[in-house]
Design an enzyme around this catalytic site. Structure first.
Site, PDB file in Angstrom:
ATOM      1  CE1 TYR A 238      -3.641   2.583   0.757  1.00 36.01           C
ATOM      2  CE2 TYR A 238      -2.043   3.448   2.315  1.00 36.01           C
ATOM      3  CZ  TYR A 238      -3.212   3.592   1.587  1.00 36.01           C
ATOM      4  OH  TYR A 238      -3.938   4.749   1.695  1.00 36.01           O
TER       5      TYR A 238
ATOM      6  CD1 TRP B 272      -1.356   7.943  -0.590  1.00 33.90           C
ATOM      7  CD2 TRP B 272      -1.568   9.460  -2.217  1.00 33.90           C
ATOM      8  NE1 TRP B 272      -2.569   8.567  -0.430  1.00 33.90           N
ATOM      9  CE2 TRP B 272      -2.726   9.499  -1.409  1.00 33.90           C
ATOM     10  CE3 TRP B 272      -1.483  10.327  -3.301  1.00 33.90           C
ATOM     11  CZ2 TRP B 272      -3.790  10.371  -1.657  1.00 33.90           C
ATOM     12  CZ3 TRP B 272      -2.536  11.203  -3.548  1.00 33.90           C
ATOM     13  CH2 TRP B 272      -3.678  11.214  -2.731  1.00 33.90           C
TER      14      TRP B 272
END
Length: 822
Positions: free
Chosen positions: A156, A158
């Site tokens: 996980y 950005w």
């Protein structure tokens, strides 16, 4: 006025994105390298200007002698980000990972290496062939010994924009070809809301288009930003932001619309609008909403027709609200005792919400708390009682603060991207469940500590896999995960940890194998402009050649797939520009059906951007069609209505998530029973970085205090502890301790301190359990439990601590320097 539901808009964009990719694969065949000869640069620019984009917006890069010297905002950006200089600096930052590296002990002893010494910075430089061979051997070893559930590829984070060099999709693509892996679902931003909202509204809600800003400006009498700071957070976008929300907020301010900000901190948004600021105790928002709801109900101010026609279960909720079911009426006085506001202020708030057209624009921090599912469920219930959902400028919205939600949607096509080769999932990439199995992303530490253990999730019973290897690309879990010291112990369960990044984050420093990736400014790609507006498609052109020995994510995973015997399947015969052109050509075919003209790929790449017209999107009203006729335009819930009471959740029988919105005591809070520490830590989104991205750049000079992450503290709390502006402070609780720099300000309420999330973890002694974090990673202090059995989201806002002037020996922050040998 256009009657287009949010679900329809989201589904159409998602469906079109999927079709874009599949159509491209079928129509284009093998493009090969021919396109490079037709205008795409294989090398970086030596001198001149080139357009590209990033999480902070579209920009023009100026290059001199092969070095980027300036990133200037696009002249059509209505509100350029002040962070662009830091974006440029990230290319040349001292934190760059220059070469493939392996932890010395792992290189010498392999999986028999002492895992407790991870993070000590002792790395050895190796060649790319050595590094990739080692990664391939480890993946094969784990696959052969443990099967697909032995490898964790949730990864996980950005990452960076771009439809080809999406490192997480590329990693899943390679791992799927290698035999499968354990994935993660959900995210750290909205985990609780994105599970509860489908039960309540039939959609994720948090990533849906909002009623368009022009409609809000024209019709809204009262704008309420509840735990949201859109003036700050809309600088960034998941794709390339258009910054269209700033035009909307500017128009709202010029009109003089009343704004209320409900927040323990006086936000940038509050200052911009000159808003009324209401500061309840943190984590008590549900109690405040219940007190307001009781006022509306007892004073007969609720919209009975809307509740009867558009919702289900209000009668059962009303029994709880009035105390009929539990003996405790949720009056304003009851709420005042919990949230710390005067009862009359609570009543006046409720009355003001029904005095005119009101939009409740809520942020996400209120669901990143223990029992966080209740917050947005109760907000929807309050909005339903007000009765303006589906009216122009009324109702609620959960993404006005995110990626410029409400910026009107264009008529343009959706842009597809490379597939991970697993299960096709509509919507955001991080919601994918491709892989052998999947866990809620915030339960990764629980997974490592409890292999084979059972857990509940959204009505199902699942078992944690026994993971031996983790591969992380484009993320920094040693920033975004909670309870750092618990996490460090859990990470010792991993036999092998591989990190692919362009900077020496705390995560990279705790890896066994480190692969240097390029920044997105050292490769070509393609991306949409505007998460919600879909304003344009941008050619993300290479600005400079890769520094040091960095390679693009696509090239890294293609080389790895080749070593795994799956090179042809991974590349499908395409190179970088072959893939990029395929995504564009698929969008062209989609645009033809919409009668939207687009140039050829060659002309597009030469020009750098294609913009799309905005017509109907400027008039979009969320849930207008549902309100007009709930029978013929039902929601995606079992009843087709807003479910204030959920029979599905009732059947789950969870003791920590009842069947209607409920006030439930969090594990720790100000004023709560047995609260051990006197201050609540507000872990806000930072102003001058994206979570942990750009913390390693010159932007840090804008906010660091005495070389540490800043800590906003109220004058009363500072005086009681002898703290002055600029002091170095130690913030501590039972979970850990960090150093920060004091900023004494009445912008934060008494009893709370604010520390931005995303600060890089910098342990004083990595070998010592509970060691002092020298820089200021707030997640050293946070609680690592699930929000409830329903969503299993993170509780990054459930933090009590204390603070004192630091009296220890002076320390040197070292996390922004490269490790020794690197």
């Amino acid at each position: 006025m256009t009657k287009l539901s949010g679900q329809e808009l989201h589904a159409e964009l998602s469906r079109r994105a999927f079709l874009s990719y599949t159509a491209a694969v079928g129509a284009l065949g093998l493009c090969g390298t021919s396109l490079l000869a037709q205008g795409a640069r294989a090398e970086g620019l030596a001198n001149g200007e080139v357009m590209s984009g990033c999480h902070w917006g579209v920009f023009k890069a100026r290059v001199e002698n092969g070095r980027a010297v300036a990133f200037e905002p696009w002249d059509k950006d209505p509100a350029p980000s002040h962070q662009l200089p830091g974006v440029l600096d990230s290319i040349y930052s001292p934190t760059r990972i220059k070469y493939p590296m392996v932890r010395r002990e792992f290189l010498e002893k392999g999986v028999n290496a002492d895992r407790s010494t991870r993070g000590n910075g002792d790395f050895v430089r190796v060649t790319w062939d050595e590094a990739l061979d080692l990664v391939a051997r480890e993946l094969k070893r784990v696959q052969e010994s443990y099967g697909p559930t032995g490898t964790f590829g949730g990864s996980y984070g950005w990452k960076s924009p771009g439809r080809l060099h999406n490192c997480q999709v590329l990693m899943r693509r390679a791992l799927n070809l290698a035999g499968g892996f354990v994935n993660s679902s959900g995210d750290y931003s909205t985990a609780a809301a994105q599970i509860i909202m489908p039960h309540v509204m039939g959609t994720l809600e948090v990533y849906e288009q909002q009623t368009a800003w022009p409609v809000v400006v024209e019709n809204t009498d009262l704008m309420v930003f509840w735990a949201a700071d859109p003036m700050k957070t809309n600088e960034i976008g998941w794709v390339i932001p258009d910054h269209g929300a700033y035009a909307g907020m500017k128009a709202l301010k010029e009109k003089g619309t009343r704004v209320i900000c409900i927040n323990p901190v006086r936000t940038e948004t509050a200052d911009y609008f000159g808003a009324d600021v209401v500061s309840p105790r943190p984590q008590t928002d549900v109690a405040l909403m219940l007190g307001m709801a009781h006022t509306l109900y007892s004073e007969d101010l609720h919209d009975k027709d809307f509740l009867e026609n558009c919702t289900t279960g209000f009668d059962l909720f009303a029994a709880y609200l009035t105390g009929e079911s539990d003996g405790t009426p949720k009056t304003a006085e009851w709420a005042a005792e919990i949230c710390g506001l005067p009862a009359e202020q609570i009543r006046e708030l409720a009355r003001s919400f029904v005095a005119g057209r009101t939009m409740l624009a809520a942020g996400w921090s209120i669901q990143r708390m223990h029992h966080g599912e209740q917050a947005h469920w109760m907000l929807v219930t309050l909005a339903s009682m007000i009765g303006q959902i589906g009216l122009p400028g009324g109702g609620f919205g959960l993404s006005y603060h995110y990626s410029n939600g409400g910026s009107p949607t264009s008529d343009g096509p959706a842009l597809g991207g490379i597939s991970d080769g697993g299960k096709a999932v509509e919507g955001a990439a991080w919601l994918s469940e491709s892989g052998a199995t999947s866990i809620p992303c915030a339960r990764v530490v629980d997974m490592l500590l409890n292999p084979g253990g059972e857990f509940q999730f959204n009505g199902a019973t699942a078992t944690y896999p026994d993971v031996k290897l983790a591969y992380w690309a484009g993320g920094n879990p040693f920033a975004h995960h909670q309870d750092r010291n618990r996490m460090l112990k859990a990470w010792e369960k991993l036999e092998t940890f591989i990190v692919q990044d362009f900077q020496w984050t705390a995560t990279a420093r705790h890896a066994d194998i480190v692969l240097p990736a390029t920044t997105s400014y050292e490769r070509n790609d393609i991306e949409s402009v505007g998460d919600y507006s879909n304003r344009a498609i941008l050619a993300m052109k290479k600005v400079v050649d890769p520094l040091y020995e960095a390679r693009s994510d696509y090239d890294i995973f293609a080389a790895l797939a080749e070593r795994l015997g799956k090179g042809a399947e991974f590349t499908e015969g395409r190179d970088e520009m072959g893939w990029i052109s395929s995504f564009y050509e698929a969008a062209v075919k989609q645009a033809e059906f919409k009668n939207v003209a687009m140039p050829s790929f060659e002309d597009f790449w030469s020009e750098g951007i294609v913009e799309f017209p905005i017509t109907e999107g400027a008039n979009f009203v969320r849930y207008a069609d549902f309100r007009e006729d709930p029978l013929f335009n039902p929601l995606g819930t079992p009843s087709g209505l807003i479910e204030i009471y959920s029979k599905n959740i009732e059947k789950m029988g969870y003791d920590d998530c009842p069947a209607h919105p409920t006030w439930m005591e969090p594990a720790e809070r100000l004023g709560g029973a047995g609260a051990k520490y006197p201050l609540h830590v507000v872990a806000s989104h930072p102003k001058s970085r994206l979570h942990s991205q750009l913390n390693g750049t010159s932007l840090r000079d804008l906010y660091a205090v005495a070389g540490h992450e800043p800590c906003l503290i109220n004058p009363a709390d500072a005086a009681a502890r002898g703290i002055a502006d600029g002091d170095v402070l130690r913030v501590f609780n039972d979970r850990g301790q960090i150093l920060v720099g004091a900023k004494v300000s009445d912008a934060v309420m008494p009893g709370a301190i604010q520390i931005y999330e995303g600060g890089w973890y910098d342990p004083l002694d990595p070998s010592e359990e509970g060691t002092l974090d020298k820089y200021g990673d707030v997640n050293v202090l946070s609680l690592d439990v699930g929000t409830s059995k329903l969503a299993q989201g993170n509780c990054g806002q459930t933090i009590l601590a204390d603070v004192e002037k630091y009296a220890g020996a002076p320390v040197t922050v070292t996390v922004f320097d490269t490790p020794k040998g690197a």
